[in-house]
Design a protein around this motif. Structure first.
Motif, PDB file in Angstrom:
ATOM      1  N   ARG A 147     -10.488  43.172  10.272  1.00 48.92           N
ATOM      2  CA  ARG A 147     -11.633  42.737   9.599  1.00 48.92           C
ATOM      3  C   ARG A 147     -12.335  41.665  10.568  1.00 48.92           C
ATOM      4  O   ARG A 147     -13.221  41.600  10.801  1.00 48.92           O
ATOM      5  CB  ARG A 147     -11.310  42.204   8.481  1.00 48.92           C
ATOM      6  CG  ARG A 147     -11.126  43.352   7.355  1.00 48.92           C
ATOM      7  CD  ARG A 147     -10.858  42.660   6.019  1.00 48.92           C
ATOM      8  NE  ARG A 147     -10.802  43.770   4.864  1.00 48.92           N
ATOM      9  CZ  ARG A 147     -10.253  43.236   3.529  1.00 48.92           C
ATOM     10  NH1 ARG A 147      -9.861  42.159   3.352  1.00 48.92           N
ATOM     11  NH2 ARG A 147     -10.104  44.196   2.818  1.00 48.92           N
ATOM     12  N   HIS A 182      -3.434  34.549   5.791  1.00 47.25           N
ATOM     13  CA  HIS A 182      -4.821  34.545   5.282  1.00 47.25           C
ATOM     14  C   HIS A 182      -5.004  35.682   4.490  1.00 47.25           C
ATOM     15  O   HIS A 182      -5.759  35.731   3.638  1.00 47.25           O
ATOM     16  CB  HIS A 182      -5.490  34.571   6.890  1.00 47.25           C
ATOM     17  CG  HIS A 182      -7.082  34.395   6.512  1.00 47.25           C
ATOM     18  ND1 HIS A 182      -7.649  33.360   5.969  1.00 47.25           N
ATOM     19  CD2 HIS A 182      -7.956  35.229   6.740  1.00 47.25           C
ATOM     20  CE1 HIS A 182      -8.762  33.435   5.842  1.00 47.25           C
ATOM     21  NE2 HIS A 182      -9.382  34.433   6.412  1.00 47.25           N
ATOM     22  N   CYS A 186      -6.609  34.641   1.064  1.00 47.64           N
ATOM     23  CA  CYS A 186      -8.212  34.548   1.235  1.00 47.64           C
ATOM     24  C   CYS A 186      -8.701  36.095   1.453  1.00 47.64           C
ATOM     25  O   CYS A 186      -9.455  36.682   0.617  1.00 47.64           O
ATOM     26  CB  CYS A 186      -8.466  33.619   2.237  1.00 47.64           C
ATOM     27  SG  CYS A 186     -10.338  33.462   2.496  1.00 47.64           S
ATOM     28  N   CYS A 187      -8.076  36.584   2.536  1.00 51.06           N
ATOM     29  CA  CYS A 187      -8.636  38.012   2.982  1.00 51.06           C
ATOM     30  C   CYS A 187      -7.856  38.966   2.218  1.00 51.06           C
ATOM     31  O   CYS A 187      -7.260  39.784   2.929  1.00 51.06           O
ATOM     32  CB  CYS A 187      -8.583  38.157   4.500  1.00 51.06           C
ATOM     33  SG  CYS A 187      -9.482  39.426   5.312  1.00 51.06           S
ATOM     34  N   PRO A 192     -11.937  40.637  -0.693  1.00 52.88           N
ATOM     35  CA  PRO A 192     -11.732  39.309   0.058  1.00 52.88           C
ATOM     36  C   PRO A 192     -12.793  38.403  -0.285  1.00 52.88           C
ATOM     37  O   PRO A 192     -13.837  38.616  -0.759  1.00 52.88           O
ATOM     38  CB  PRO A 192     -11.938  39.863   1.472  1.00 52.88           C
ATOM     39  CG  PRO A 192     -12.946  41.212   1.156  1.00 52.88           C
ATOM     40  CD  PRO A 192     -12.456  41.672   0.014  1.00 52.88           C
ATOM     41  N   LYS A 193     -12.349  37.011  -0.258  1.00 51.49           N
ATOM     42  CA  LYS A 193     -12.984  35.877  -0.664  1.00 51.49           C
ATOM     43  C   LYS A 193     -13.797  35.485   0.448  1.00 51.49           C
ATOM     44  O   LYS A 193     -13.605  34.141   0.909  1.00 51.49           O
ATOM     45  CB  LYS A 193     -12.170  34.825  -1.122  1.00 51.49           C
ATOM     46  CG  LYS A 193     -11.146  34.958  -2.241  1.00 51.49           C
ATOM     47  CD  LYS A 193     -10.097  34.180  -2.715  1.00 51.49           C
ATOM     48  CE  LYS A 193      -9.214  34.426  -3.721  1.00 51.49           C
ATOM     49  NZ  LYS A 193      -8.256  35.556  -3.413  1.00 51.49           N
ATOM     50  N   CYS A 194     -14.690  36.211   1.103  1.00 45.54           N
ATOM     51  CA  CYS A 194     -15.668  35.821   2.192  1.00 45.54           C
ATOM     52  C   CYS A 194     -16.292  34.479   1.986  1.00 45.54           C
ATOM     53  O   CYS A 194     -16.545  33.717   2.857  1.00 45.54           O
ATOM     54  CB  CYS A 194     -16.479  36.958   2.628  1.00 45.54           C
ATOM     55  SG  CYS A 194     -15.508  38.635   2.985  1.00 45.54           S
ATOM     56  N   CYS A 197     -14.379  31.792   2.754  1.00 45.26           N
ATOM     57  CA  CYS A 197     -13.421  31.879   4.041  1.00 45.26           C
ATOM     58  C   CYS A 197     -13.977  30.851   5.007  1.00 45.26           C
ATOM     59  O   CYS A 197     -15.171  31.089   5.526  1.00 45.26           O
ATOM     60  CB  CYS A 197     -13.545  33.281   4.318  1.00 45.26           C
ATOM     61  SG  CYS A 197     -12.575  33.842   5.807  1.00 45.26           S
ATOM     62  N   LEU A 199     -13.401  31.723   8.090  1.00 44.75           N
ATOM     63  CA  LEU A 199     -13.584  32.337   9.454  1.00 44.75           C
ATOM     64  C   LEU A 199     -14.791  33.083   9.214  1.00 44.75           C
ATOM     65  O   LEU A 199     -15.204  34.164  10.326  1.00 44.75           O
ATOM     66  CB  LEU A 199     -12.270  33.390   9.451  1.00 44.75           C
ATOM     67  CG  LEU A 199     -11.069  32.597   9.797  1.00 44.75           C
ATOM     68  CD1 LEU A 199     -10.115  33.774   9.723  1.00 44.75           C
ATOM     69  CD2 LEU A 199     -11.113  31.967  11.118  1.00 44.75           C
ATOM     70  N   LYS A 200     -15.485  32.862   8.283  1.00 45.53           N
ATOM     71  CA  LYS A 200     -16.682  34.067   7.906  1.00 45.53           C
ATOM     72  C   LYS A 200     -17.909  33.780   8.987  1.00 45.53           C
ATOM     73  O   LYS A 200     -18.512  34.644   9.481  1.00 45.53           O
ATOM     74  CB  LYS A 200     -17.132  33.603   6.439  1.00 45.53           C
ATOM     75  CG  LYS A 200     -18.168  32.320   6.467  1.00 45.53           C
ATOM     76  CD  LYS A 200     -18.534  32.026   5.038  1.00 45.53           C
ATOM     77  CE  LYS A 200     -19.083  30.853   4.811  1.00 45.53           C
ATOM     78  NZ  LYS A 200     -19.250  30.366   3.285  1.00 45.53           N
ATOM     79  N   CYS A 203     -16.389  36.430  11.699  1.00 46.90           N
ATOM     80  CA  CYS A 203     -15.676  37.505  11.324  1.00 46.90           C
ATOM     81  C   CYS A 203     -16.792  38.611  11.483  1.00 46.90           C
ATOM     82  O   CYS A 203     -17.753  38.670  10.903  1.00 46.90           O
ATOM     83  CB  CYS A 203     -14.998  37.378   9.763  1.00 46.90           C
ATOM     84  SG  CYS A 203     -14.494  38.613   9.154  1.00 46.90           S
ATOM     85  N   TYR A 205     -16.261  41.627   9.972  1.00 46.50           N
ATOM     86  CA  TYR A 205     -16.290  42.135   8.697  1.00 46.50           C
ATOM     87  C   TYR A 205     -17.500  41.953   7.867  1.00 46.50           C
ATOM     88  O   TYR A 205     -18.426  42.575   7.423  1.00 46.50           O
ATOM     89  CB  TYR A 205     -15.019  41.973   7.754  1.00 46.50           C
ATOM     90  CG  TYR A 205     -15.050  42.706   6.542  1.00 46.50           C
ATOM     91  CD1 TYR A 205     -14.625  43.971   6.324  1.00 46.50           C
ATOM     92  CD2 TYR A 205     -15.177  41.855   5.104  1.00 46.50           C
ATOM     93  CE1 TYR A 205     -14.505  44.598   5.187  1.00 46.50           C
ATOM     94  CE2 TYR A 205     -15.357  42.745   4.114  1.00 46.50           C
ATOM     95  CZ  TYR A 205     -14.623  43.892   4.067  1.00 46.50           C
ATOM     96  OH  TYR A 205     -14.721  44.559   2.870  1.00 46.50           O
ATOM     97  N   ILE A 206     -17.704  40.540   7.772  1.00 44.49           N
ATOM     98  CA  ILE A 206     -18.741  39.914   7.154  1.00 44.49           C
ATOM     99  C   ILE A 206     -20.331  40.195   7.745  1.00 44.49           C
ATOM    100  O   ILE A 206     -21.095  40.476   6.935  1.00 44.49           O
ATOM    101  CB  ILE A 206     -18.628  38.427   6.668  1.00 44.49           C
ATOM    102  CG1 ILE A 206     -19.167  37.911   5.530  1.00 44.49           C
ATOM    103  CG2 ILE A 206     -19.015  37.664   7.638  1.00 44.49           C
ATOM    104  CD1 ILE A 206     -18.778  36.599   4.973  1.00 44.49           C
TER     105      ILE A 206
HETATM  106  S1  SF4 Z   1     -14.811  36.644   6.134  1.00 44.64           S
HETATM  107 FE1  SF4 Z   1     -13.590  37.973   7.207  1.00 44.64          FE
HETATM  108  S2  SF4 Z   1     -11.624  37.055   7.550  1.00 44.64           S
HETATM  109 FE2  SF4 Z   1     -12.842  36.142   5.663  1.00 44.64          FE
HETATM  110  S3  SF4 Z   1     -12.157  36.725   3.971  1.00 44.64           S
HETATM  111 FE3  SF4 Z   1     -13.972  37.687   4.458  1.00 44.64          FE
HETATM  112  S4  SF4 Z   1     -13.340  39.733   5.868  1.00 44.64           S
HETATM  113 FE4  SF4 Z   1     -11.539  38.328   5.550  1.00 44.64          FE
END
Ligand code: SF4
Length: 207
Positions: A147, A182, A186-187, A192-194, A197, A199-200, A203, A205-206
């Motif tokens: 992700r 993680h 969170c993920c 997932p708690k984007c 997060c 790392l958003k 990332c 994925y987002i």
């Molecule tokens: S932002 Fe990325 S790493 Fe963070 S929860 Fe969403 S998918 Fe996972």
């Protein structure tokens, strides 16, 4: 991923999870090996409850063998897949005594020759019991690494290679723990708690 973003991902994971370690309780490499076999499709919390009793009774290959497969299966039944796990643990104990003088070996080739021990289990034992840099790719590491964009492969062997290529060797074992935590906190696999997060911004994925 740019090297600047990679450095930010590593720094963020370390800040969030730098104190987290292996979730399985163990005192010896043998205990970690057995706990890791038991952890397949089971939580670390459940495994720790089971091994707290099991290792009081039997904590060496010889003493596990003296329990016998039926009693062992009873003792580990709440971990699930008890038939298969009991059989593999008995076979592993036999092989440890026959081929390794009762001592858990340290190499991937030797560890993965043990029944029920694949690359993931071997990597967990190498890194946590012996301090050998390794990245065990479990379901959390696989999902979170892909992700974020640290890996793209569609199987765990490829993702392990990709992570070893992109991450500095000295953080392989820690990064394994960071990605697991993680994934748990969170993920998560579903929802997932984007939005919260840290790392958003980096990332894939987002995006
Ligand atoms: S932002 Fe990325 S790493 Fe963070 S929860 Fe969403 S998918 Fe996972």
């Amino acid at each position: 991923m740019t090297s600047e973003n990679l450095n930010s991902v590593i720094a963020t994971l370390e800040r969030l999870y730098g104190t987290e370690k292996c979730g399985l309780n163990f005192k010896t490499p043998f205990e970690l090996l057995i706990a890791t076999i038991l952890s397949a499709q089971c939580t670390d919390v459940r495994v720790n409850i089971v091994t707290a009793d099991l290792f009081k009774t039997a904590e060496t290959p010889k003493s596990i063998l003296s329990l016998g497969q039926a009693q062992l299966k009873n003792m580990i039944s709440s971990c699930g897949l008890a038939n298969t796990k009991a059989k593999n643990i008995i076979l592993t104990c036999e092989k440890l005594l026959t081929d390794f003088n009762g001592i858990v070996p340290r190499t991937m080739a030797e560890l993965s020759s043990l029944p029920g021990v694949g690359r993931k289990t071997a990597n967990v034992v190498m890194s946590n019991a012996f301090g050998i840099p390794a990245i065990a790719v479990d379901t959390h590491v696989f999902r979170v690494a892909k992700r974020i964009g640290l890996a793209q492969g569609d199987n765990v062997a490829i993702v392990e290679k990709e992570l070893m290529a992109i991450l500095p060797r000295e953080i392989w074992s820690d990064a394994h723990h960071w990605l697991i935590w993680h994934g748990r906190k969170c993920c998560t696999a579903r929802n997932p708690k984007c939005e919260i997060c840290e790392l958003k911004d980096f990332c894939q994925y987002i995006k």
